[in-house]
Design a protein around this motif. Structure first.
Motif, PDB file in Angstrom:
ATOM      1  N   HIS A  55       0.854  -1.182   0.000  1.00  0.00           N
ATOM      2  CA  HIS A  55       0.000   0.000   0.000  1.00  0.00           C
ATOM      3  C   HIS A  55       0.892   1.236   0.000  1.00  0.00           C
ATOM      4  CE1 HIS A  55      -3.520  -2.532   0.901  1.00  0.00           C
ATOM      5  NE2 HIS A  55      -2.664  -3.213   1.659  1.00  0.00           N
ATOM      6  N   ILE A  56       0.692   2.119  -0.970  1.00  0.00           N
ATOM      7  CA  ILE A  56       1.611   3.229  -1.203  1.00  0.00           C
ATOM      8  C   ILE A  56       0.908   4.573  -1.066  1.00  0.00           C
ATOM      9  CG2 ILE A  56       3.100   4.337  -2.916  1.00  0.00           C
ATOM     10  CD1 ILE A  56       3.831   1.732  -4.030  1.00  0.00           C
ATOM     11  N   HIS A  57       1.617   5.505  -0.454  1.00  0.00           N
ATOM     12  CA  HIS A  57       1.237   6.922  -0.501  1.00  0.00           C
ATOM     13  C   HIS A  57       2.435   7.676  -1.057  1.00  0.00           C
ATOM     14  CE1 HIS A  57      -0.349  10.841   0.407  1.00  0.00           C
ATOM     15  NE2 HIS A  57       0.732  11.127   1.119  1.00  0.00           N
ATOM     16  N   ARG A  58       2.198   8.498  -2.080  1.00  0.00           N
ATOM     17  CA  ARG A  58       3.283   9.214  -2.749  1.00  0.00           C
ATOM     18  C   ARG A  58       3.092  10.724  -2.621  1.00  0.00           C
ATOM     19  NH1 ARG A  58       1.049   5.780  -6.507  1.00  0.00           N
ATOM     20  NH2 ARG A  58       2.254   3.923  -7.086  1.00  0.00           N
ATOM     21  N   ARG A  59       4.221  11.399  -2.509  1.00  0.00           N
ATOM     22  CA  ARG A  59       4.313  12.841  -2.664  1.00  0.00           C
ATOM     23  C   ARG A  59       5.558  13.102  -3.498  1.00  0.00           C
ATOM     24  NH1 ARG A  59       4.487  15.561   3.037  1.00  0.00           N
ATOM     25  NH2 ARG A  59       4.655  17.396   1.703  1.00  0.00           N
ATOM     26  N   PRO A  60       5.668  14.264  -4.160  1.00  0.00           N
ATOM     27  CA  PRO A  60       6.900  14.539  -4.924  1.00  0.00           C
ATOM     28  C   PRO A  60       8.135  14.377  -4.050  1.00  0.00           C
ATOM     29  CG  PRO A  60       5.214  16.154  -5.452  1.00  0.00           C
ATOM     30  CD  PRO A  60       4.669  15.337  -4.317  1.00  0.00           C
ATOM     31  N   GLY A  61       9.018  13.503  -4.472  1.00  0.00           N
ATOM     32  CA  GLY A  61      10.263  13.269  -3.738  1.00  0.00           C
ATOM     33  C   GLY A  61      10.130  12.404  -2.517  1.00  0.00           C
ATOM     34  N   GLU A  62       8.972  11.758  -2.341  1.00  0.00           N
ATOM     35  CA  GLU A  62       8.751  10.985  -1.126  1.00  0.00           C
ATOM     36  C   GLU A  62       7.745   9.868  -1.402  1.00  0.00           C
ATOM     37  OE1 GLU A  62       7.994  12.671   3.160  1.00  0.00           O
ATOM     38  OE2 GLU A  62       6.048  12.401   2.181  1.00  0.00           O
ATOM     39  N   ALA A  63       7.949   8.728  -0.775  1.00  0.00           N
ATOM     40  CA  ALA A  63       6.981   7.633  -0.872  1.00  0.00           C
ATOM     41  C   ALA A  63       7.003   6.835   0.421  1.00  0.00           C
ATOM     42  CB  ALA A  63       7.313   6.713  -2.054  1.00  0.00           C
ATOM     43  N   ARG A  92       1.808 -11.873  13.148  1.00  0.00           N
ATOM     44  CA  ARG A  92       1.578 -10.761  12.239  1.00  0.00           C
ATOM     45  C   ARG A  92       2.877  -9.977  12.039  1.00  0.00           C
ATOM     46  NH1 ARG A  92      -3.915 -10.513  11.680  1.00  0.00           N
ATOM     47  NH2 ARG A  92      -5.152 -11.308  13.437  1.00  0.00           N
ATOM     48  N   MET A  93       2.999  -9.386  10.856  1.00  0.00           N
ATOM     49  CA  MET A  93       4.132  -8.527  10.532  1.00  0.00           C
ATOM     50  C   MET A  93       3.621  -7.271   9.844  1.00  0.00           C
ATOM     51  SD  MET A  93       7.064 -11.034   8.941  1.00  0.00           S
ATOM     52  CE  MET A  93       8.316 -11.748   9.998  1.00  0.00           C
ATOM     53  N   CYS A  94       4.324  -6.178  10.061  1.00  0.00           N
ATOM     54  CA  CYS A  94       4.064  -4.939   9.333  1.00  0.00           C
ATOM     55  C   CYS A  94       5.402  -4.365   8.899  1.00  0.00           C
ATOM     56  CB  CYS A  94       3.308  -3.935  10.194  1.00  0.00           C
ATOM     57  SG  CYS A  94       3.087  -2.315   9.408  1.00  0.00           S
ATOM     58  N   PHE A  95       5.565  -4.159   7.600  1.00  0.00           N
ATOM     59  CA  PHE A  95       6.770  -3.537   7.057  1.00  0.00           C
ATOM     60  C   PHE A  95       6.405  -2.134   6.574  1.00  0.00           C
ATOM     61  CE2 PHE A  95       7.329  -8.115   6.281  1.00  0.00           C
ATOM     62  CZ  PHE A  95       8.488  -8.334   7.004  1.00  0.00           C
ATOM     63  N   PHE A  96       7.063  -1.146   7.149  1.00  0.00           N
ATOM     64  CA  PHE A  96       6.841   0.243   6.756  1.00  0.00           C
ATOM     65  C   PHE A  96       8.132   0.766   6.135  1.00  0.00           C
ATOM     66  CE2 PHE A  96       7.210   4.805   7.629  1.00  0.00           C
ATOM     67  CZ  PHE A  96       6.040   5.286   7.073  1.00  0.00           C
ATOM     68  N   THR A  97       8.048   1.217   4.891  1.00  0.00           N
ATOM     69  CA  THR A  97       9.215   1.721   4.170  1.00  0.00           C
ATOM     70  C   THR A  97       9.035   3.198   3.876  1.00  0.00           C
ATOM     71  OG1 THR A  97       9.477  -0.433   3.091  1.00  0.00           O
ATOM     72  CG2 THR A  97      10.701   1.415   2.161  1.00  0.00           C
ATOM     73  N   TYR A  98      10.040   3.973   4.232  1.00  0.00           N
ATOM     74  CA  TYR A  98      10.036   5.404   3.934  1.00  0.00           C
ATOM     75  C   TYR A  98      11.145   5.693   2.929  1.00  0.00           C
ATOM     76  CZ  TYR A  98      10.210  10.451   4.479  1.00  0.00           C
ATOM     77  OH  TYR A  98      10.194  11.794   4.242  1.00  0.00           O
ATOM     78  N   LEU A  99      10.781   6.346   1.826  1.00  0.00           N
ATOM     79  CA  LEU A  99      11.726   6.697   0.773  1.00  0.00           C
ATOM     80  C   LEU A  99      11.676   8.196   0.527  1.00  0.00           C
ATOM     81  CD1 LEU A  99      10.730   3.856  -1.703  1.00  0.00           C
ATOM     82  CD2 LEU A  99      13.029   4.115  -0.753  1.00  0.00           C
ATOM     83  N   GLN A 100      12.855   8.809   0.431  1.00  0.00           N
ATOM     84  CA  GLN A 100      12.899  10.239   0.152  1.00  0.00           C
ATOM     85  C   GLN A 100      14.138  10.567  -0.667  1.00  0.00           C
ATOM     86  OE1 GLN A 100      13.632  13.201   3.369  1.00  0.00           O
ATOM     87  NE2 GLN A 100      11.644  14.031   2.771  1.00  0.00           N
ATOM     88  N   LYS A 101      13.946  11.384  -1.689  1.00  0.00           N
ATOM     89  CA  LYS A 101      15.092  11.808  -2.499  1.00  0.00           C
ATOM     90  C   LYS A 101      16.089  12.536  -1.620  1.00  0.00           C
ATOM     91  CE  LYS A 101      14.655  13.025  -6.750  1.00  0.00           C
ATOM     92  NZ  LYS A 101      14.317  13.722  -8.034  1.00  0.00           N
ATOM     93  N   THR A 102      17.355  12.294  -1.860  1.00  0.00           N
ATOM     94  CA  THR A 102      18.369  12.808  -0.945  1.00  0.00           C
ATOM     95  C   THR A 102      18.631  14.292  -1.086  1.00  0.00           C
ATOM     96  OG1 THR A 102      20.107  12.102  -2.485  1.00  0.00           O
ATOM     97  CG2 THR A 102      19.553  10.609  -0.691  1.00  0.00           C
ATOM     98  N   ASP A 103      18.023  14.951  -2.058  1.00  0.00           N
ATOM     99  CA  ASP A 103      18.159  16.393  -2.103  1.00  0.00           C
ATOM    100  C   ASP A 103      17.173  17.073  -1.156  1.00  0.00           C
ATOM    101  OD1 ASP A 103      15.907  15.737  -3.491  1.00  0.00           O
ATOM    102  OD2 ASP A 103      16.371  16.890  -5.289  1.00  0.00           O
TER     103      ASP A 103
END
Length: 261
Positions: A103-111, A246-257
């Motif tokens: 399940h994904i939520h996106r913003r510019p430069g972030e997911a 149960r398991m929950c994996f939460f991944t945070y991604l952000q452009k390094t700039d």
């Protein structure tokens, strides 16, 4: 031919057992990532753009509070936050979010990507993460022996022997038995300041970056190193609720700039 330096590089451990342990740590990380993100390629997991912004931020805040509640040297969560950990693990049962899918939520430069596993899906995960580690270890043993086997110095031979005798049970690393028998909640984290987003998307998930992080953030057709470099943090929350793992994996991604969370 160039001569081998008399002294090992400063960043390479000289103790054979430590070298083998460091290699095992590297393999465990790769096994973790492969097992967490292979669902789309292997098990019909969907990439769903259905994570509302408020839900994504709420999960992010909850994960942050759980992380701050731990001691610095242990992934075990204190009893005082067990209720919040259980609520987060049980979120799919309380709403419309599915397990197994991403399940994904996106913003510019972030997911932000969240994946829940339950019951047999958890069992499958442990089988897969062990398989990934075992395959990686077999390959490393072969590669290292081919590259270093001609050397006859005691340290190198001891290192190769340590690799041959190395055995890692991934379920033990995840503290699976204490979680099941003692009712513990555990939160592990993995942070990488400079992760190649193409590796995450194309190799691990099996989808182009535009499908994962969105058109506004995806690297161009001819990306620079900066285009591909993202901050990456993976949280792994585990626990047992009413006898069901149960398991929950939460991944945070952000452009390094941008400034990492």
């Amino acid at each position: 031919m160039f001569d081998e330096p008399n002294e090992p590089p400063a960043d390479r451990p000289t103790d054979p057992a430590v070298r083998a342990k460091d290699k095992a740590d590297e393999l465990r990380m790769h096994a973790d990532l492969a097992a967490v993100f292979e669902g789309h390629r292997k098990f019909d997991a969907e990439l769903r753009s259905d994570l509302p912004a408020d839900t994504a931020r709420d999960i992010q805040r909850r994960i942050g509070r759980l992380e701050k509640s731990r001691s610095a040297d242990s992934p075990l969560l204190p009893e005082s936050v067990a209720g919040e950990a259980a609520e987060l693990l049980n979120l799919p049962q309380a709403g419309s979010l599915s397990t197994n899918d991403y399940h994904i939520h996106r913003r510019p430069g972030e997911a932000m990507i969240v994946r829940w596993l339950t019951g047999e899906q958890v069992e499958q995960f442990y089988t897969r993460v062990q398989a990934h580690f075992d395959v990686g270890l077999t390959g490393v043993r072969e590669d290292e022996r081919q590259a270093l086997g001609w050397k006859q110095d005691p340290a190198t031979l001891a290192y190769l022997d340590a690799l041959d005798t190395l055995e890692v049970k991934m379920a033990e690393r995840y503290l699976r038995e204490p979680i099941r028998t003692l009712g513990l909640f555990v939160l592990s984290t993995l942070a990488i300041d400079e992760m190649n987003i193409a590796h995450v998307c194309d190799y691990l998930i099996g989808l182009p970056a535009v499908d994962v992080v969105g058109a506004a953030s995806a690297p161009p057709a001819e990306p620079t190193e900066q285009d591909l470099t993202w901050f990456f943090k993976l949280f792994s929350l585990r626990g047992t609720i009413d006898g069901v793992e149960r398991m929950c994996f939460f991944t945070y991604l952000q452009k390094t700039d941008d400034t990492p969370w």
